[in-house]
Write an enzyme that holds these catalytic residues in place. Structure first.
Site, PDB file in Angstrom:
ATOM      1  CB  SER A 184      -0.952   0.011   1.199  1.00 13.28           C
ATOM      2  OG  SER A 184      -0.236   0.163   2.410  1.00 13.28           O
ATOM      3  CE  LYS A 215      -2.886   2.177   4.930  1.00 17.18           C
ATOM      4  NZ  LYS A 215      -2.836   1.338   3.703  1.00 17.18           N
TER       5      LYS A 215
END
Length: 251
Positions: free
Chosen positions: A47, A112
């Site tokens: 990701s 993230k």
């Protein structure tokens, strides 16, 4: 003979005691370091490509934003009462920081990039990121092909994205019409963050209904500082991107 045995036994006990004290000191230093300074986290997903690759061991700064129950190693913080949920010496991450956060729903840590800060308005329109109704610029850099975790071939466009405030980083976009390319607007609440992965179409993040949503800043474990080391987790093929072995690479 008995005297020699007693001396030998006493010496052995002394050496064992010194060894135990030494090991205790090592454990104490390790505990302090991984609680208050740095800790390493393994990256299992794609990701955050291309900044962070599958298999990277990332060094995370614990002191960057202060300390909470999520800072304690070995899950010790989760033995504390639920009422102990604050943060000491806390500060809010900056836009563009790559952070490790705790996902309470899954009881796992996620990594993230901070896209939205408290009070921001975030929206995706046709694959383009808008912050406070302003289009975030991105410049094309090329195209990559790689294999995902299932072994399927993926082609993605590479862009250089520049966030408000000046943070510059690369992102992957497989398409501008994927599931999370037309979502929002999201109004970030006070004391919360809006997080996204750099591999935009392979990240279950704050944009997704099944993602992590708005993340309270008390759930932040620390700031990802550098890729400590990694071993290549893919095989080299013609025309395919396969990052090699990396050591001490800034994020």
């Amino acid at each position: 003979m008995n005297e020699k045995v007693r001396r030998f036994g006493g010496k052995a006990v002394t050496e064992v005691g010194e060894t135990i004290r030494f090991l205790g000191g090592v454990v104490a230093v390790w505990f302090v370091l991984v609680t208050f300074v740095f800790a390493a986290f393994h990256i299992p997903s794609e990701s955050m490509q291309p900044a962070i690759q599958v298999g990277d061991r990332v060094l995370v700064s614990k002191f960057a934003y202060g300390y909470s129950r999520h800072s304690l190693p070995l899950g010790l913080g989760y033995l504390l009462p639920d009422s102990w949920s604050g943060r000491m010496l806390g500060s809010t991450p900056k836009r563009g920081d790559v952070v490790v956060v705790r996902d309470p729903a899954q009881d796992i840590n996620l990594i993230k990039r901070v896209i939205g800060l408290p009070g921001d308005r975030i929206e995706m329109r046709a694959g383009r990121l808008y912050i406070n109704d302003e289009l975030v610029p991105r410049d094309p850099e090329g195209v990559v092909q790689y294999r995902d975790r299932e072994g399927d071939t993926v082609e993605a466009a590479v862009y250089i994205e520049t966030l408000p405030g000046g943070d510059v980083h690369e992102i992957y976009e497989r398409s501008d019409s994927a599931a999370l390319d037309n979502v929002g607007p999201f109004n970030v609440p006070e004391n919360h963050l809006f997080l996204m992965g750099d591999n935009r179409d392979a990240s279950l993040d704050s944009r997704a209904s099944r993602g992590i949503g708005y993340v309270h800043r008390d759930l932040v474990v620390g700031r990802a500082w550098t890729v400590l080391f990694t071993f290549a987790s893919c095989r080299r093929e013609d025309g395919m991107t396969c990052p090699g072995w990396r050591v001490w690479r800034p994020i």
